[in-house]
Motif scaffolding. Sequence first.
Motif, mmCIF file in Angstrom:
data_model
loop_
_atom_site.group_PDB
_atom_site.id
_atom_site.type_symbol
_atom_site.label_atom_id
_atom_site.label_comp_id
_atom_site.label_asym_id
_atom_site.label_seq_id
_atom_site.Cartn_x
_atom_site.Cartn_y
_atom_site.Cartn_z
ATOM 1 N N ARG A 88 0.838 -1.201 0.000
ATOM 2 C CA ARG A 88 0.000 0.000 0.000
ATOM 3 C C ARG A 88 0.872 1.251 0.000
ATOM 4 N N ALA A 89 1.942 1.259 0.795
ATOM 5 C CA ALA A 89 2.838 2.423 0.844
ATOM 6 C C ALA A 89 3.467 2.684 -0.521
ATOM 7 N N ALA A 90 3.849 1.630 -1.225
ATOM 8 C CA ALA A 90 4.423 1.804 -2.562
ATOM 9 C C ALA A 90 3.396 2.400 -3.518
ATOM 10 N N ALA A 91 2.139 1.957 -3.413
ATOM 11 C CA ALA A 91 1.085 2.513 -4.264
ATOM 12 C C ALA A 91 0.804 3.962 -3.903
ATOM 13 N N VAL A 92 0.813 4.303 -2.605
ATOM 14 C CA VAL A 92 0.624 5.694 -2.183
ATOM 15 C C VAL A 92 1.739 6.574 -2.745
ATOM 16 N N ALA A 93 2.964 6.053 -2.772
ATOM 17 C CA ALA A 93 4.078 6.813 -3.343
ATOM 18 C C ALA A 93 3.836 7.137 -4.813
ATOM 19 N N MET A 94 3.230 6.203 -5.539
ATOM 20 C CA MET A 94 2.927 6.458 -6.953
ATOM 21 C C MET A 94 1.773 7.441 -7.095
ATOM 22 N N ARG A 95 0.854 7.431 -6.144
ATOM 23 C CA ARG A 95 -0.297 8.337 -6.211
ATOM 24 C C ARG A 95 0.034 9.722 -5.676
ATOM 25 N N ASP A 96 0.712 9.787 -4.540
ATOM 26 C CA ASP A 96 0.883 11.061 -3.822
ATOM 27 C C ASP A 96 2.319 11.553 -3.764
ATOM 28 N N GLY A 97 3.267 10.759 -4.250
ATOM 29 C CA GLY A 97 4.660 11.192 -4.232
ATOM 30 C C GLY A 97 5.512 10.379 -3.276
ATOM 31 N N GLU A 98 6.836 10.424 -3.522
ATOM 32 C CA GLU A 98 7.782 9.594 -2.770
ATOM 33 C C GLU A 98 7.735 9.871 -1.264
ATOM 34 N N ALA A 99 7.631 11.152 -0.873
ATOM 35 C CA ALA A 99 7.673 11.493 0.555
ATOM 36 C C ALA A 99 6.503 10.861 1.307
ATOM 37 N N ALA A 100 5.331 10.864 0.679
ATOM 38 C CA ALA A 100 4.160 10.277 1.333
ATOM 39 C C ALA A 100 4.332 8.772 1.515
ATOM 40 N N GLY A 101 4.868 8.105 0.503
ATOM 41 C CA GLY A 101 5.096 6.669 0.608
ATOM 42 C C GLY A 101 6.162 6.333 1.635
ATOM 43 N N LEU A 102 7.241 7.139 1.654
ATOM 44 C CA LEU A 102 8.328 6.883 2.598
ATOM 45 C C LEU A 102 7.862 7.057 4.041
ATOM 46 N N LEU A 103 7.013 8.033 4.282
ATOM 47 C CA LEU A 103 6.474 8.240 5.628
ATOM 48 C C LEU A 103 5.754 6.988 6.123
ATOM 49 N N LEU A 104 4.972 6.377 5.242
ATOM 50 C CA LEU A 104 4.256 5.156 5.621
ATOM 51 C C LEU A 104 5.222 3.995 5.862
#
Length: 400
Positions: free
Chosen positions: A326-342
């Motif tokens: 899910r974090a990897a998909a969020v990174a594709m949707r919202d950007g790398e920083a958002a995915g890395l935070l998760l």
Amino acid sequence: MAAVFREERGRLLAALVRRFGDLDLAEEVTSEAIEAALVHWPVDGVPPRPGAWLMTTARRKAVDRLRRDQALSTRLAILRVEADRADPSPPVGVDLPDERLQLFFTCAHPALAAEDRGALMLRFLAGLTTPEVARAFLVPRETMAKRLTRAKKKIHSARIPFRVPGADELPSRLPGVLQVLYSIFTEGYAASAGPSLQRLEVAEEAIRLARILRRLLPAEREVAGLLALMLLTHARRDARTGASGELLLLDEQDRALWDRAMISEGAELAAVALTGGPPGPYGVQAAVAALHDEAVDLASTDWAQIVALYDVLMALGPSPVVAVNRAAAVAMRDGEAAGLLLLDELAEEPLLRSYHPYFVARADLLQRLGRLDEAADAYRTALSLAGSEPERAHLRRRLA
């Protein structure tokens, strides 16, 4: 004839186990019946009902063996066997009853060790030889032979029944069967060790078993979901490695090589899995795979829908592995920083400390954010945990 034997062996073995209650005896007379067919069929021709011919031959061999072995005959109730012999084969034109479903649940019984369940399925339902099963599990032949012997003894000593669970038991027992099949497929999709990224023969045996289970349990939507997930994932097999066997990521793959017929079949099954009631985890994962397969490239993938599906998966059963995806998909949707935070929020999860895809995902996002020293550290950790040589070579290239 090889195709006939491959198709009939599992059905024959399951039917004999059901009749005699002894896995060793059933296995031995199944092999003897096939050997007899190899002698007679080239001369006499393949019979109209090859399964019935094999069953008749195997049952007669079993009765002969029971008569010779008094201890075995007593243990297996020879009187019942003699009664069976009075009606040695079904009438011509009548299919043999397919009792493989009972063998599925026997092989996946929770009383058996987890590492034994998949081995039993490959040996007795897929029809692989002991050396082939050993290769599938990357263990020496002797180790696998001992494992299979131990499992058969456990079935006998624990009196594990050769039967399909009742309607009240099925919801709790079916997930175990599906998990074993998915574990076999996962080893074929991404080998845990060795020189190749994929072990296609293992993945294809898992798909074949899932097809059998689907025919036997057509009303179970999660069976359709698992088969869909396997097909939608396996459809990319030819594009996942380069000319030298190197790993190719999703954005590097030639999507023209993806198997469109398999994708179409998988998508139809995914729709079945998601229709008629609350979704199950395999159906939802199949929907994720379908979205990847339908996209023309990585950028045009419907990442918002994929994130939403991972939200559903997390609601069905929270899992650190699902959270990483899910974090990897969020990174594709919202950007790398958002995915890395998760991903950082998952850093203390014990399960992920040995899960190299977590460190790969983290390294990739750190690299894209320009935090190269941290990315290198994460790649080194992933490299220490990765199994197959193509994965390790890919990580060495990324680290370099």
